[in-house]
Design an enzyme around this catalytic site. Sequence first.
Site, PDB file in Angstrom:
ATOM      1  N   GLU A   1      82.108 -34.918 -38.327  1.00 52.29           N
ATOM      2  CA  GLU A   1      82.745 -35.816 -38.775  1.00 52.29           C
ATOM      3  C   GLU A   1      82.610 -37.173 -39.226  1.00 52.29           C
ATOM      4  OE1 GLU A   1      84.118 -34.679 -35.824  1.00 52.29           O
ATOM      5  OE2 GLU A   1      85.982 -35.907 -35.901  1.00 52.29           O
TER       6      GLU A   1
ATOM      7  N   GLU B   1      85.214 -30.182 -41.551  1.00 52.62           N
ATOM      8  CA  GLU B   1      84.895 -31.707 -41.416  1.00 52.62           C
ATOM      9  C   GLU B   1      85.652 -32.754 -42.633  1.00 52.62           C
ATOM     10  OE1 GLU B   1      83.489 -32.125 -38.634  1.00 52.62           O
ATOM     11  OE2 GLU B   1      82.979 -30.260 -37.707  1.00 52.62           O
TER      12      GLU B   1
END
Length: 878
Positions: free
Chosen positions: A272, A306
């Site tokens: 992420e 994410e």
Amino acid sequence: MSTSEQKTIYLKDYTVPEFLISKTELHFDLSADKTLVNSRLNIYRNPDCKKTNPDLVLMGEELTLIDLKVDGERLHPEHYTLDDKTLTIHNPSARFVLEISNHINPSTNTALSGLYKSNTMLCTQCEAEGFRRITWFLDRPDVMSIFSVTMVADKDEYPVLLSNGNRTGSPNIALADNKHAARWHDPFPKPSYLFALVAGDLACLKDSFTTCSGREVALEVYVEEHDLDKTSHAMQSLKNAMRWDEQAFGREYDLDIYMIVAVSHFNMGAMENKGLNIFNTKYVLASEKTATDADFENVEAVIGHEYFHNWSGNRVTCRDWFQLSLKEGFTVFRDQQFTAHQTSEAVKRIKDVNMLRTHQFAEDAGPLSHPIRPSSFVEINNFYTLTIYEKGAEVVRMLHTLLGETGFRKGCDLYFERYDGQAVTTEDFVTALEDANNANFEQFKQWYSQAGTPTVTVTTSYNQNEKTYTVSFEQHNNSPSTQADKEPLVIPIRLGLLDDNGKELNLHGEQTSTVLELTKAEQSFTFTDINTEPTPSILRGFSAPIKLQQTLSIEQKIHLFQHDKDAFNRWEAGQNCLSYFIFKTIDAIQNHHKVPPLPDELVGTFRAILQQPLADLAYQSLLLSLPSKAYLAEQMSTIDIDALYQAHRIVKQTLASSLQDLWLAHYHANHHVGAGTDSQSIAQRSFKNLCLDYLMALETDEVRSMCIQQFETARNMTDQIAALAELSHLDTSINVSYFDAFYQQWKNEDLVIDKWFALQACSETTDALHSVKKLTQHPDFDMKTPNRVRSVIGAFATANPLHFNAIDGSGYEFVADNILLLDSINPQVAARLANSLSHWKKFDSTRQQLIKAQLSRIQAHTPLSKDVSEIVSRSLTA
Ligand code: B3K
Ligand code: ZN
């Protein structure tokens, strides 16, 4: 490194950082073999730190130092100390600028942590501690800094240059020597684990998204050129996720651009990084021809996951790695809610619970058990576990259940507002939920520190005279030995009561379902005005991650299987019936008794469900599925793998033959070769392939031809792979031609070839291990590509229990050999593989000895990474 040299880090030793870094300017001169990194750090003493250590200790690994300056002056060697893990600056002033120059080599970085080469591109992975493999830094999540990045690289080799934040200055400035430069600035302070860069010759799908406040965000999905035709689903998923997070959690995106890059070499699913997510290709690329329906769903779920981290993880991050579940448990809960919204709530819940109970419960019952907030670790990468993620999500779900939708949302709003831009703890999260709702979760917090899956035993009693019905609970914590003094947990139990006609009773006013809050070791709840003894439906929606023990008669289970309004518990009742008979069959096999018949009523219920297709066909497929062998194995105190396989097969064959005509009719009714990717077509495919699976248990030539025809005429991967999976268990002499044809068809599609490898690695045929060994010699096999390793060795170790647990120990030996081979290449992936040897206590003494011998062999090997060493020594000492 031997076990004794492992350094254990303890939560109790946490102290605030002695220094902070307000500004981080990075300059990269990129090349695959030798990248030059120049960093300029504005460092100052942390006023909140009481420690008086005069020195600054930076972390750094596998780096070659070129130059070091403090406030513009070159540092003399007596003013610093360098070792293989740290760079110590002696006695710096309270505020200064540190400039570091160092070299790194991306192409030899096979650990895929830090800056590395994947095919022709360069990319990074910094969580948890990869940034220190790029340059020396305070590589800990509570040091948050504003990053500016300049990237310089060859124009032709690396035309695309990406980093976090927004682009600054004119796009890609031309330089001498055929080079060019790009500049990026991320206005949000972030820990180093969220840093990312990508350089490569990449194709891009562009789109845009208008946020709820009307801001335009550029969306870009980068892939290798030949994969551009498989990116539209990822883009749509991203837009769905962005809209959903605004609507469900009030979270708006904050930068001008959001980028996703797909790479072929990746240790896990995705990452992420702020504004620049880096993904395993497996969770980006999807086309009907190359990806299954499950792949499509996973892509959307991981893209969502994410994306949701942008708030739960990035804007509000973790103080230290013991708090990992703060971002992961919460974000998994958020992605589960997202997928439920996009698909079917019931189906999503069943799939998640199935996974949790099969794999997380097994982890929690074995030597690697740990609380969702661990108290110590050796290698943090070993703690990205099902417990932190999936049990962590269940704990957040319980808070959601206890507060209700509105209260939970109020709590989350306060959490994001109060801690925006900070690095915080799980305690802070719970406190925000408490403060927003005037609630007290003091006792609830035990869920964060207690390992193990609690068992809750239920007894019921009906008082005909008083018309009362009492449900009594007893909770036990079966946590591992290391943690004594278990306090009772807060356990929300959702419950409903059914009358003889399957009608729901009103419990409190108009409510037919209620949440009981268990807070004591033993507790009873009495319902009044109950006119006849009801059938209890307990733990609806799987309202707590526990093992429920209740003594329902088979008639009561079937009653729930027929009538329960709670979709989860209806499915659960069916699974309980089936498990009960599979276990009875195992017992009969072990004691050489006659195999018990399946009761007519159960077969009849199956028939009734088959005859009346439900609106949610995907749910119906789950209602009619057998419990998996892995889930059944988790419930056995000693796994008898052969008896389990045999019993499972017997029950499947009984259902297949008793309902043969219906399976066949439904197969044909739902088999449409040219079907699309709408939810009805997906559900029809799952139902049809379930029918095929039952029918294949009949082992008739007709069904086999049908399966072969499905394989040969399939126009989507779901159908093709479902048919090949069935064929994979037939004799190698029969199935080899289908595997060859499949290979020829798909040899240029890595993700499809991963499936080809995995199916062979999971084959039940007698010579499976021999085939798997041959697969590791295949020209397409590569130890440096994690997806490939997982599709062959990983699949064999985790999804082929029959051959992995062969009584001669050959399966264990093969996996151990490969763990050792892999350890010197990629310790994180090797350690994951080593997890498969941790469940030795679940087997008979012969197998226990065989597994332990392999664990000891690995432990004795030098050199050994701390990743594998930690897993192996914890597995052996428990
Ligand atoms: N946060 C990453 C996982 C990083 C794993 C490091 N070994 C992906 C995720 O959970 O979203
Ligand atoms: Zn995550």
